[in-house]
Enzyme design. Structure first.
Site, PDB file in Angstrom:
ATOM      1  N   GLY A  77       2.066   5.332  -2.902  1.00  0.00           N
ATOM      2  CA  GLY A  77       1.263   5.268  -1.677  1.00  0.00           C
ATOM      3  C   GLY A  77      -0.236   5.232  -1.922  1.00  0.00           C
ATOM      4  O   GLY A  77      -0.993   4.711  -1.108  1.00  0.00           O
ATOM      5  N   GLU A  78      -0.697   5.754  -3.042  1.00  0.00           N
ATOM      6  CA  GLU A  78      -2.134   5.797  -3.307  1.00  0.00           C
ATOM      7  C   GLU A  78      -2.643   4.425  -3.708  1.00  0.00           C
ATOM      8  O   GLU A  78      -2.003   3.714  -4.487  1.00  0.00           O
ATOM      9  CB  GLU A  78      -2.434   6.810  -4.412  1.00  0.00           C
ATOM     10  CG  GLU A  78      -2.033   8.240  -4.067  1.00  0.00           C
ATOM     11  CD  GLU A  78      -2.324   9.200  -5.202  1.00  0.00           C
ATOM     12  OE1 GLU A  78      -3.159   8.853  -6.066  1.00  0.00           O
ATOM     13  OE2 GLU A  78      -1.706  10.282  -5.229  1.00  0.00           O
ATOM     14  N   SER A  79      -3.800   4.085  -3.208  1.00  0.00           N
ATOM     15  CA  SER A  79      -4.357   2.748  -3.468  1.00  0.00           C
ATOM     16  C   SER A  79      -4.672   2.547  -4.949  1.00  0.00           C
ATOM     17  O   SER A  79      -4.488   1.450  -5.483  1.00  0.00           O
ATOM     18  CB  SER A  79      -5.629   2.549  -2.636  1.00  0.00           C
ATOM     19  OG  SER A  79      -6.601   3.561  -2.953  1.00  0.00           O
TER      20      SER A  79
END
Length: 1463
Positions: free
Chosen positions: A663-665
């Site tokens: 989920g983290e960019s």
């Protein structure tokens, strides 16, 4: 170029026409053509239009069609001998012109078509005909472009039928091989158009059109196996001549019109020509297409099977593979009519017409059936099957129509048979995503769908090698799912009726399971099985690099798949650990040697890539981690993909399908950078650098979210997407068509950003199909299994438990006989496999499960038993199966013997077993009738008292008495009805088929462990019965158990020691715990004796062990022993007579003689006991050093016993005395041995002889005169008959002290101390005893006189004589003794004098011996010295001795004086 062999023809391979018609003769051929010309002209003349002449200004008086026919008629009869040189086009063209003309009506065209059909069907055109290829081309061109006026619907349908007829005849003709690829495609195209047009016509035309289409496909594809496979033009890797989408929407209308004009049937109506198969017309056709969209799509598909212009030359080549590729692609494209229709659990089953896909699937199936494995030799055909066809099959497999699903499954089964080596991954996908998914009841599918899918799975299971191939190719492949295991679990669960009655679905699933086990059972034993347990752990080896040397050699691939299955199991365990804690999971894999001791990025990457079951969220987090090692793993993970030749969207789908994007960019950035780098490395065609790949990848992910997220209301348009991606390719734009294609691909098929992690059967999506195709290019070869037993052991380990459970549940609930029989067949197959693989636990579980259905484990009355075994088919079949397994596979039964025996004992209690079940134990064990004693020995095989079942009757007094009592107590029973009698008869017949006796009589063939368990089960059952409360019933059954136990013991004499300890302990427990006579202890004792009787001749090394067991008889309670003593002795007699030669040891004889000795005082057994003893001792046949003393002692006991007659005591004494002969014989035999050995043996013989005479001495004191006197005589004989025995002087002295002197003393004491009434004529006995002493003394005189103790011996003799002389009997002296003793003493002295032992100056004892002798003699008979030594003789002897000794005369007086004084 792959095309037909001209000599192939159409009749050799496919059997479409078994016999060729007989060709007409040349004259007949002319007549035939003339007839056809006449027929066409006649029909044309019916029409006014053709019947009138033209006006004068016309060039021709007749129409060109009629003129050409008439001209042909003129020529045909002039060709009688030249037909073989005539071009067929000459006589075909007039007919073909009529067919092609748009001026003719339907009747005329129909007759012309019939004429052409007649020429084709008679095989006038063959390969030897001149220009036959051109002629065939003309026919096809003419018929495929046929035009005619429609006069009425009926004639129109007739023409269409004849068109189909002629085109099919073209393909079936021998000359069809001269057709080119384009013509064959045109034929199929035309026939398909007729099929479509027929949808608005009559049913007959519809059926004929479809049938013709099937025949065409069969005819065309039947040629594939014989086509020359050298296809240089087809191996270029591209299929340019096949349209990407046949009749695609972007094709311009002009070309479409041209296509229609050139290849479709037309009509002429009202002078205007119109295309009959136009799009508008098809749109209004009522052929079952309910929505215009579907009809339009079908129209596009029907635009034809035709190659593009670029490959016209290829299509003009002779009929071969190119047209088949075109046709097969066309058939597959027919399935695309529903490609936009959603198939799922909520779709409307009537939202589309199933007619078109069913028709297309049928044609495809026909092609596959005839082309078969030949498809794999042609890459283009194979590629269509692998991708397009299978994708459609996957889609239609999820159809709500059971009929379509059934057809799809049949096609896949055909593909499995013919092409499974090329469809490994596709088959896995179909099984997992279609059949396994549909067969489950949790996806909201209809019962019909589930049933069809289940039936299809069962059809696969019935294939001989299917299950083995599923296991080898999928369950043993780390990259594949466990198809076999999932299938087994599905079938077993589906066979369980959970909360409802048994349904057809349950039976179908059960059939699948049973088909598996029966298939395994048939192959059992074909090859030695190998177990996965044999896999060796050789340390760390990268499993993704492991390859099999040969996938066709079982010696190579069997160990390989075992190894891979072993690795796969450990990977699954490792995945479970990883999902809980990634660090510990990797450590576990290191410990299992699946990762190196020092982790490297590549190994971890491959584990992530190929290990099923890993949490894809955790993989994504790990790959996106900023840790240096994780980044290296990420790049190695990207390198495991091969993106060559892939579009970016496909590559991205493949990549993100293996994990979930974090989920983290920043993590997404790192993951996509690794992907872009790998993609650019392998596909740098359009993209300038990896940054362009990265930006475009980001853009695709954003587009995917935009298009498929329901929360996004305003969707991105194609122009927006193109605009967003400007200048990303190194400052330049990407081609618009590339971005447009990517846009539509994402819009139509979502990229699954959340991979499916369910363990069940997944839903097939476009992304997943891309993975399937990619995986199929990299997968290992498909392993072909044969009927040998190579993997069954591992498969059965998975299959056995669920199968037994499922069969048991169905068997419990089923009532139909065929279902029950199916279960029984399955039970027997499982038993066979379990026995073959020595899986004792499986076999025990099976038997335990079956025993529950026999109803024998619950208490039953006899009536209930008859119902259970006579009328209850389930109980009867279960019982039959139990005993069948016990008889066939008893070697591998262990703990379940207990359950089997419970069934046997239940039948016994009900009196339903055969009378001679335990025959080996019963024969000769029963004691003789004891009517004398009034105690009948009942047998456990007597039927319990059941008046209504007169199968066996109780025997003996007690039995009859108990019957009388029962008749008194019980109420009279009514006679059984006919139904009851029939049930009884069925029950008896059923029990006979069980062959229960074989279990025990054939126990000698059981393996050791199974035999031991059987014996333990019997002992346990008997022990539990003896603790029961119902004494009579339980004792009866305990006796039965004992009989079976003895039968087993006798049948296993060669390995008696294996079970002997348990048998002995059981019998010992019975013997020692019984205090009253009963049948059980009787059977135990006589069974023990029987065992000894039977086994002693065969087991000499166990003689002592067996005979030692007879000590149990000695431990019997006195009351029990008394009751059975006579019979026990009789059995001992039989044992002795049969086995005396086999008994050698002292211990063995001690047991036998002890048993005989006990009978000496038993009034009933003593005669038999003495008979046995006499058998041993008579003639010394069976007397041995080991039993001599025992026999002598036993004989003494019989001699002393007053139970029998005096004669028997006398006989016993004779036996004792006669045994001396054996001692003499044994002593003589020692001459050949060494001195030391001989000395030892003689010493032993001397001791035995001493025991003999001591025993006789005891009998000499017997109260009975005859016995007493005879004993003295036998003692004398035993003392005198030892000339051949070397007895030491010391032994003789011992004999005098312990035997002779003691005898005389005891006799004298008895005489003095007892009444003459008790001991009659004792003086006579004393006389015999005194004579005995005298004779023995004189016998040994010369041997003993030199001994230092001789003087003592001599004084002992004199003392006994003196005492006897001085003793008074009843107040007076015995005359016999007073007469006998002086005489005996006188004889003795004379002998001593004669031998020089008694002289005045003896050297034995000096003066004392001479003096002591005469001192005692004087007390006995004072005058005896002068009789033996007269005075003158005595003086001479003394003087002579003195002279010889040189003694002075003065001393002579002393000697004489001394002598005189002594006298």
């Amino acid at each position: 170029m792959g095309h037909l062999n001209p000599h192939f023809g159409t009749n050799s391979s496919n059997g479409l026409r078994e016999e060729s018609p007989i060709k007409p003769s040349r004259g007949a051929l002319a007549c035939m053509i003339n007839f056809e010309i006449g027929a066409v002209l006649a029909v044309m003349r019916r029409n006014v239009r053709w019947g009138v002449r033209y006006v004068a200004d016309d060039d021709q008086l007749e129409h060109s069609l009629i003129h050409s026919l008439k001209e042909l008629r003129k020529q045909i009869f002039s060709w009688q001998h030249q037909w073989q040189y005539i071009d067929p086009a000459v006589y075909l063209r007039p007919f073909l012109d009529v067919i092609r003309s748009d001026e003719t009506g339907a009747p005329i065209t129909g007759v012309a078509l019939s004429s052409v059909y007649k020429i084709l069907s008679l095989d006038i055109l063959d390969l030897d005909t001149v220009n036959v290829g051109d002629a065939m081309h003309l026919i096809v061109d003419a018929v495929t472009s046929c035009r005619f006026e429609v006069t009425d619907p009926g004639s129109e349908e007739v023409v269409l039928m004849k068109i189909l007829q002629v085109l099919l005849a073209c393909m079936k003709s021998k000359a069809s091989v001269r057709l080119n690829n384009q013509h064959v495609c045109n034929i199929v195209n035309t026939c398909f158009r007729v099929v479509h047009q027929a949808s608005s016509k009559g049913e007959l035309l519809q059926r004929i059109a479809r049938h013709t289409m099937h025949e065409l496909v069969r005819c065309i594809f039947s040629h594939l196996p014989v086509i020359d496979t050298t296809e240089h033009a087809l191996t270029n890797g591209s299929r340019s001549y096949v349209q990407e989408e046949v009749g695609s929407a972007d094709e311009d209308h002009t070309s479409e019109s041209k296509q229609l004009e050139n290849g479709n049937v037309g009509i002429e109506s009202d002078g205007q020509s119109s295309t009959y198969a136009s799009k508008d017309h098809m749109g209004t056709s009522d052929g079952g297409m309910n929505d215009s969209g579907t009809s339009e799509k079908l129209t596009e598909v029907s635009n034809g099977v035709e190659a593009s212009k670029n490959d016209e030359n290829l299509m003009m080549e002779p009929f071969g593979v190119p047209c088949m590729v075109e046709i097969f692609h066309f058939l597959c494209s027919l399935l695309n009519v529903s490609e936009h229709i959603e198939f799922g659990p909520r779709s409307n089953p009537i939202a589309y017409d199933e007619d078109v896909p069913l028709f297309a699937l049928g044609l495809i199936n026909s092609a596959i059936e005839l082309a078969g494995p030949s498809i794999s030799k042609h890459p283009q055909l194979l590629a269509i099957v692998q991708d397009g066809l299978f994708l459609n099959l996957m889609q239609f497999g999820l159809s709500m129509s059971p009929l379509i699903l059934s057809t799809v499954c049949s096609i896949v089964l055909n593909l499995y048979h013919h092409l499974r080596t090329e469809l490994k991954v596709q088959l896995e996908a179909f099984l997992s995503c279609v059949l396994l998914r549909l067969s489950q009841s949790k996806h909201g599918l209809s019962y019909q769908q589930q049933e069809v899918a289940m039936e299809a799975l069962v059809d696969f299971c019935r294939q001989q090698t299917f299950m083995a191939e599923m296991f080898a190719n999928f369950d043993c492949d780390v990259t594949c799912s466990n198809v076999f295991e999932e299938l087994v679990n599905l079938l077993s669960k589906s066979a369980f009726p959970v909360n409802g009655p048994l349904s057809a679905m349950h039976i179908v699933a059960l059939d699948g399971l049973i088909s598996m086990v029966q298939g395994m059972a048939e192959s059992v034993g074909n090859e030695p099985f190998t177990s996965e347990a044999a896999v060796d752990d050789e340390g760390y080896t990268p499993f993704w690099r492991m390859e099999c040397e040969s996938y066709s050699d079982p010696n190579c691939w069997v160990p390989f798949v075992h190894k891979m299955k072993y690795i796969k199991k450990r990977l699954m365990v490792g995945a479970d650990h990883f999902n809980r804690d990634p660090k510990k999971g990797l450590e576990y894999l290191q410990g299992m040697n699946l990762l190196p001791e020092k982790l490297d990025p590549q190994s971890v990457a491959y584990v992530f890539r190929y290990t099923a079951g890993l949490d894809k969220n955790l993989i994504g987090d790990y790959l996106g981690n900023h840790d240096e090692f994780c980044i290296k793993v990420l790049h190695e993970f990207a390198r495991t993909f091969d993106f060559q030749g892939m579009n970016l969207d496909i590559a991205l789908r493949l990549f993100v399908g293996t994990f979930r994007l974090p989920g983290e960019s920043q993590k997404i950035q790192r993951v996509l950078e690794a992907f872009a780098e790998r993609y650019y490395e392998q596909s740098p065609h359009i993209l300038i650098n990896k940054d362009a790949a990265l930006l475009l990848s980001y853009s695709l992910i954003l587009l995917n979210t935009d298009q498929h997220n329901s929360q996004v209301k305003k969707k991105m348009t194609e122009e927006d997407f193109i605009r967003n991606n400007r200048k990303i390719n190194g400052g330049k734009d990407l081609p618009r068509e590339v971005l447009s294609e990517l846009y539509h691909s994402i819009c139509e098929n979502e990229i699954q950003m959340v991979p499916d992690q369910s363990t069940g059967s997944p839903m097939m999506t476009s992304s997943r199909w891309i993975n399937v195709i990619h995986k199929s290019q990299k997968s290992s070869p498909f392993i072909i299994c044969d009927s040998r037993d190579l993997l069954n052991y591992d498969m059965f380990a998975i299959l056995s438990g669920p199968t037994i459970a499922a069969m048991s549940v169905v068997f419990d609930q089923a009532e139909q006989e065929d279902v029950l029989q199916t279960c029984v067949d399955g039970f027997l197959a499982v038993a066979k496999i379990a026995a073959s693989y020595h899986l004792d636990d499986v076999l025990d579980d099976l038997v335990v499960s079956l025993c529950k259905f026999t109803t024998l484990l619950t208490p039953l009355s006899i009536e209930e038993a008859f119902v259970a075994l006579g009328d209850d088919i389930k109980a009867r079949m279960a019982t039959t199966t139990v005993f069948t397994i016990a008889n066939r596979y008893g070697d591998y039964i262990r703990s379940s013997w207990k359950n089997i025996l419970e069934c046997v004992l239940s039948l016994h209690k009900l009196g339903l077993l055969p009378a001679r079940l335990a025959s080996d134990a019963v024969d000769d064990i029963e004691p003789p009738s004891d009517s004398d004693r009034g105690k009948p020995a009942t047998t456990s095989l007597a039927t319990p008292n059941m008046p209504s079942i007169p199968t066996r009757k109780s025997s003996g007094l007690m039995g009859r008495f108990s019957q009388l009592l029962s008749f008194d107590v019980e109420e009279p029973r009514s006679q059984p009805t006919e139904e009851e009698l029939a049930a009884q008869q069925r029950t008896r017949e059923t029990i006979q088929t069980f062959h229960i006796d074989s279990i025990f009589t054939e126990s000698k063939f059981l393996q050791a462990e199974s035999l031991l368990q059987l014996v333990k089960a019997l002992i346990l059952a008997a022990g539990q019965l003896r603790k029961g409360t119902s004494f009579f019933e339980d004792e009866n059954t305990a006796v039965f158990c004992l009989e079976l136990l003895i039968a087993i013991t006798l049948n296993n004499r060669d390995r008696i020691m294996l079970i002997w300890q348990g048998v002995y302990e059981h019998i010992s427990d019975i013997v020692q715990s019984t205090i009253m006579p009963c049948t059980l202890v009787e059977k135990a004792v006589f069974g023990l004796l029987k065992i000894c009787q039977r086994l002693l001749p065969y087991k000499e090394n166990l003689t002592d062990e067996l005979l030692r067991s007879l000590h149990l008889v000695l431990k019997l309670d006195a009351r029990v022993a008394d009751a059975y003593c006579e019979h026990i002795t009789q059995e001992v007699l039989r044992l002795v007579k049969a086995n005396s030669a086999h008994i050698r040891s002292n211990a063995g004889w001690r047991t036998i003689i002890s048993l005989l000795s006990i009978t000496a005082r038993h009034p009933e057994a003593s005669d038999v006991g003495f008979e046995a003893l006499a058998f041993i001792m008579s003639d010394g046949t069976h007397l041995l050093p080991s039993n001599y003393v025992l026999c002598v002692d036993a004989a003494r006991q019989f001699a002393e016993s007053r139970v029998g007659e005096v004669d028997r005591s006398v006989s016993a004494l004779d036996l004792m005395a006669g045994s001396v002969v054996c001692l003499v014989s044994w002593s003589c035999e020692m001459n050949s041995v060494g001195e030391e050995a001989a000395k030892k043996v003689n010493q032993d013989i001397g001791e035995m002889w001493l025991r003999l005479v001591q025993g006789l001495r005891k009998v000499c004191l017997d109260q009975r005169e005859d016995v007493r006197n005879h004993a003295i005589l036998m003692l004398q004989r035993s003392l005198a008959g030892v000339d051949g025995i070397h007895l030491s002087n010391a032994l003789w002295l011992q004999c005098f002290d312990q035997v002779i002197f003691t005898l005389l003393d005891d006799l004298l004491e008895i005489t003095v101390g007892n009444s003459p009434k008790d001991y009659r004529n004792m003086d006579g006995t004393l006389v015999l005893a005194m004579k005995l002493m005298s004779k023995v003394f004189l016998q040994l005189l010369l041997d003993l006189w030199q001994l230092p103790s001789f003087c003592k011996l001599w004084l002992g003799v004199l003392n006994r004589m003196e005492r006897y002389m001085n003793t008074k009997f009843r107040g007076r002296r015995s005359e016999k003794i007073h007469e006998l003793i002086p005489e005996l003493l006188k004889n003795t002295l004379f002998v001593m004098k004669t031998t020089g032992l008694l002289v005045p100056s003896d050297t034995i004892g000096g003066d004392s011996f001479w003096q002591l002798t005469w001192l005692h003699v004087k007390n006995i008979t004072p005058s005896l010295q002068s009789e033996v030594f007269p005075p003158q003789e005595l003086e001479q002897l003394q003087a002579k001795q003195l002279k010889e000794a040189g003694i002075p005369a003065a001393d002579e007086a002393v000697l004489v004086q001394s002598s005189e004084t002594t006298v």
